[in-house]
Design a protein around this motif. Structure first.
Motif, short mmCIF file in Angstrom:
data_model
loop_
_atom_site.label_atom_id
_atom_site.label_comp_id
_atom_site.label_asym_id
_atom_site.label_seq_id
_atom_site.Cartn_x
_atom_site.Cartn_y
_atom_site.Cartn_z
N HIS A 13 0.85 -1.19 0.00
CA HIS A 13 0.00 0.00 0.00
C HIS A 13 0.88 1.23 0.00
O HIS A 13 1.86 1.30 0.70
N SER A 14 0.51 2.17 -0.76
CA SER A 14 1.20 3.45 -0.67
C SER A 14 0.13 4.53 -0.57
O SER A 14 -0.85 4.52 -1.30
N VAL A 15 0.34 5.39 0.39
CA VAL A 15 -0.69 6.41 0.62
C VAL A 15 -0.38 7.60 -0.25
O VAL A 15 0.70 8.18 -0.20
N THR A 16 -1.28 7.90 -1.08
CA THR A 16 -1.07 9.06 -1.96
C THR A 16 -2.06 10.16 -1.54
O THR A 16 -3.19 9.89 -1.18
N PHE A 65 9.72 12.58 3.36
CA PHE A 65 8.56 11.68 3.33
C PHE A 65 8.94 10.29 3.78
O PHE A 65 8.25 9.64 4.56
N ARG A 66 10.07 9.89 3.28
CA ARG A 66 10.52 8.54 3.60
C ARG A 66 10.75 8.41 5.09
O ARG A 66 10.41 7.40 5.70
N PHE A 70 6.47 7.47 4.55
CA PHE A 70 5.67 7.45 3.32
C PHE A 70 6.60 7.23 2.13
O PHE A 70 7.46 8.05 1.86
N ASP A 71 6.36 6.13 1.48
CA ASP A 71 7.23 5.83 0.33
C ASP A 71 6.50 6.27 -0.94
O ASP A 71 5.61 5.59 -1.42
N LEU A 72 6.84 7.43 -1.43
CA LEU A 72 6.14 7.97 -2.59
C LEU A 72 7.02 7.84 -3.82
O LEU A 72 8.25 7.90 -3.73
N SER A 73 6.34 7.69 -4.96
CA SER A 73 7.10 7.61 -6.20
C SER A 73 7.50 9.02 -6.63
O SER A 73 7.03 10.02 -6.08
N LYS A 74 8.38 9.04 -7.62
CA LYS A 74 8.91 10.33 -8.08
C LYS A 74 7.76 11.22 -8.57
O LYS A 74 7.69 12.41 -8.27
N LYS A 75 6.84 10.56 -9.28
CA LYS A 75 5.74 11.32 -9.88
C LYS A 75 4.85 11.93 -8.81
O LYS A 75 4.45 13.11 -8.89
N GLU A 76 4.57 11.17 -7.79
CA GLU A 76 3.71 11.63 -6.70
C GLU A 76 4.33 12.83 -5.99
O GLU A 76 3.67 13.83 -5.69
N TYR A 98 3.52 20.70 6.10
CA TYR A 98 2.76 20.33 7.28
C TYR A 98 1.36 19.87 6.88
O TYR A 98 0.86 18.84 7.37
N LYS A 99 0.77 20.61 5.95
CA LYS A 99 -0.58 20.26 5.52
C LYS A 99 -0.63 18.87 4.89
O LYS A 99 -1.43 18.02 5.27
N THR A 100 0.21 18.68 3.93
CA THR A 100 0.21 17.39 3.20
C THR A 100 0.47 16.22 4.15
O THR A 100 -0.24 15.21 4.14
#
Lengths: 476, 269
Positions: A13-16, A65-66, A70-76, A98-100
């Motif tokens: 799962h990755s939270v976007t 993020f990491r 949160f492991d997000l992709s480059k695009k995200e 902070y918001k995000t």
């Protein structure tokens, strides 16, 4: 070793961030986020804002993020930047960050969070976190920690002590480098290490110079008096003696270190961690605690001596006794071991563990069955005594030429002949020979001849001796 | 004076007995060795001392003895007994009856006294010699000298079966092998034959209790192997069997089979 669990995690799962929800949730964030979490976000932002301009660029944001899990992709990540990017600077300010993050934290599931944290480190998906994984993560984070530091991290939480591939033959082994080369490498590594950990770890001792805690004379639970340095004059309990560094960790002498959340031990709640300092053994003195009339006295030993061994029931070991040097009537007893495991219903009783189920090898009795010996021995050993068997003997001796008729007859005749036997002379014959000899000798007048004969009689005659031996042998 | 010198040389020669000197640089062919005996000088019979004799191992080995160093065990049990006087020079004499005759050398001289080395080879003829004992003719190369001796002795068998040491030395390896065959045949004749379907078959062995065996040792061995295999708790390999039992004498094999109560009547006459 394991941080959280050993079961393999397959869910991905990755939270976007979802655009629709974000605006509506703005107010909720402030209410729902715990103070801890707020501090966490702030710390993360401050930590990864390397240049201190109050904004994060793409790389910094991704690592931030990491570190928050949160492991997000480059695009995200690029999408997030794009959304808040007003002046095309490709940066994100603290407020937006902070918001995000706040949004994402509210939305995430606690169990899922744990899984994700674990997965962050378990890059190769082995279900446990190894030094290699940790190294990769630290590299991703831009914190080039040395292998030793990383190993120390793993050891800190390695409760089941399986060591998870701590040594690899393909790994760079700094201890094998020359001194100057080693220094250079350590220097280069420290440039990129975390600022609070710079020059923190002392030099490692070579294996040959390392001492066990009993040899060093200081052990967990002892009291130590600090005789040198910043903390001179303090008395503290020893938490740990490190054989590798020849240092001790003391209970109240710590320094604050910043740790990314991923390296937090269990129960840790903030990025700031109280880390015990490494205090070299030469800077401390062993102290003994004494209670006299409800007053606690400490006796500090300038030097200690280790003498005769005894079996310690608490440690289940043969260990030496510890005395103060030059005052050898004063013994400093070893403290009680700290982490003693207590027996429960599943534990094996001690007498069963200690029961002798094998026999030691002795000269009298070998533990190996004699029939098995030949299989274990080297059949081609040069020390092995080879013996001729029947087939080999018949091959070596060969066949014999049969006897002809004449030979057979001759042999029979030889057998028919009486065997020559050596018999001692009878007294009559001896007398007869003696008489003859005496007569003959009496006739001799020449003194030269007499002398010659006398000399001859003294000479040793081997044949005569051998015959006499045979005769006597026959008699016996 | 002259006599003394002769005696001296003679005694010197006897200091180093010629029989023990197996490897000699030159052959001695025409010297008569004198043996001084009571009542004058007796001339020993002339015989050939062959050149470069192959040394043989005359040791008798025993079972359980430590493996001697540098001794190679032959692959199989030798077919013929070892011959003490096998030459390593002029080797064709090992393949015929040469009577100890060897190649000689001399110098041929021309009219102008130019000298060239030349060889004198013994006069060798091909001949088929009748052997009374083997009942067949034997085709060999024989020197004319031996042919003369053969006529004197009265035949090949008499020539080969003579016990004198000079004969054994001169008969050569080929003669030695023939002698073995003859003696084996004589042994067989002594044991006798039996009639089997209009054919004479040899009796292989006669035991002490008078049983006459018609089968060879190799035919009895499988019976013995079978008995031993049945008697053992563990399987025994064929090679192990052969190492232990194949070299045993006929009598020993029969005794072992008797101990196992094996019926051997079908092998006896």
């Amino acid at each position: 070793m394991s941080f959280i669990g050993r079961e393999r995690i397959s869910s991905n799962h990755s939270v976007t961030p979802q655009k629709n929800n974000r605006v509506n949730n703005n107010t909720i964030i402030k209410n729902e986020l715990l103070d801890e979490q707020k501090a966490e976000i702030r710390e993360a932002f401050q930590m990864f804002d390397m240049n201190g301009d109050g904004c994060l660029d793409y790389h910094e944001l991704k690592v931030a993020f990491r570190s928050l899990g949160f492991d997000l992709s480059k695009k995200e990540v690029l999408d997030i930047i794009k959304e808040y990017d007003m002046d095309d600077s490709r940066l994100i300010t603290y407020d937006n960050f902070y918001k995000t993050v706040g949004e994402m934290i509210i939305r995430r599931d606690p169990i899922e969070e744990i899984r994700r944290a674990f997965k962050l480190f378990d890059v190769d998906g082995t279900g446990s976190i190894s030094l290699r994984n940790l190294r990769k993560v630290s590299k991703d984070l831009g914190e080039n920690l040395t292998d030793e530091e990383l190993q120390a991290m793993i050891d800190e939480f390695d409760f089941d002590e399986d060591g998870e591939s701590t040594k690899n033959r393909f790994m760079r082994d700094i201890s094998k480098y020359t001194e100057s080369h080693k220094k250079e490498i350590i220097k280069m590594k420290q440039i990129t290490s975390m600022p609070t950990f710079q020059n923190f770890f002392p030099d490692k001792l070579p294996r040959s110079k390392q001492k066990t805690q009993f040899e060093a004379g200081i052990i967990e639970g002892d009291f130590a008096y600090i005789s040198q340095g910043k903390h001179k004059g303090k008395i503290a309990q020893v938490l740990n003696y490190s054989t590798e560094y020849d240092t001790v960790a003391l209970s109240n002498i710590t320094s604050q270190k910043l740790l990314p959340k991923t390296f937090w031990p269990e129960g840790q709640t903030s990025h700031v961690m109280e880390f015990p300092d490494f205090i070299p053994r030469k800077d401390i003195k062993v102290a003994g605690k004494e209670k006299v009339d409800e007053k606690i006295n400490y006796i500090v030993a300038d030097e200690i001596v280790l003498k005769d061994k005894y079996y310690d029931e608490r440690y289940k070991k043969w260990i030496p006794r510890r005395f103060i040097k030059h005052h050898e009537n004063i013994e400093i007893p070893w403290p009680n071991p700290s982490n003693v495991l207590e027996d429960n219903e599943l534990s094996t009783p001690e007498e069963i563990v200690m029961e002798k189920t094998f026999e030691f090898q002795s000269i009298g009795k070998s533990p190996i069955p004699s029939d098995c010996l030949n299989e274990l021995r080297n059949p081609y050993s040069k020390y092995k005594i080879k013996k001729l068997d029947g087939l080999q003997v018949s091959k070596l001796n060969g066949v014999e030429m049969p006897m002809t008729k004449e030979q057979k007859i001759w042999k029979l005749k030889q057998e028919e002949k009486p065997k020559k036997e050596l018999v001692p002379l009878s007294d009559d014959i001896k007398e007869f020979i003696g008489e003859k000899m005496a007569n003959h000798l009496n006739k001799i007048e020449s003194p030269e001849l007499k002398l010659h004969l006398e000399h001859l009689s003294k000479l040793r005659n081997r044949d005569f001796e051998n015959t006499m031996k045979k005769i006597n042998g026959n008699n016996l | 004076m002259f006599r003394n010198i002769i005696n001296l040389t003679h005694s010197l020669a006897y200091r180093q007995p010629i029989f023990n000197l197996l490897i000699r640089p030159f052959s001695i062919t025409s010297i008569n060795f004198t043996v001084k005996k009571q009542g004058g000088i007796k001339y020993d019979q002339t015989y050939k001392i062959t050149k470069y004799i192959k040394k043989i191992d005359e040791n008798k080995y025993t079972i359980g003895q430590e493996h001697p160093k540098g001794v190679k065990v032959p692959k199989s049990i030798p077919e013929f007994p070892s011959y003490k006087y096998e030459t390593r020079f002029f080797k064709r004499q090992n393949f015929g009856l040469y009577g100890g005759l060897q190649r000689k050398r001399s110098k041929s001289s021309s009219k102008f006294l130019t000298k060239n080395l030349r060889a004198h080879l013994p006069n060798i003829q091909k001949a088929s010699l009748w052997s009374e004992i083997l009942n067949k003719k034997i085709k060999t190369r024989v020197s004319t000298r031996v042919l003369r001796t053969l006529t004197k002795e009265g035949g090949l068998d008499q020539y080969l079966l003579k016990d004198k040491s000079a004969r054994i030395k001169t008969m050569g390896l080929y003669g030695w092998k023939l002698r073995y065959k003859l003696l084996k045949k004589l042994e067989q004749d002594e044991r006798g034959y039996f009639q089997f379907e209009n054919k004479l078959k040899p009796i292989q062995h006669i035991t002490k209790d008078g049983r006459k065996f018609i089968s060879s040792k190799e035919e009895l061995l499988p019976l013995l192997y079978n008995e031993i295999q049945n008697d053992s708790y563990y399987p025994i390999k064929q090679s192990q069997m052969e190492r232990q039992y194949s070299w045993l004498s006929y009598d020993e094999i029969v005794n072992k089979l008797d101990d196992c109560n094996v019926d051997l009547t079908r092998f006896t006459v």
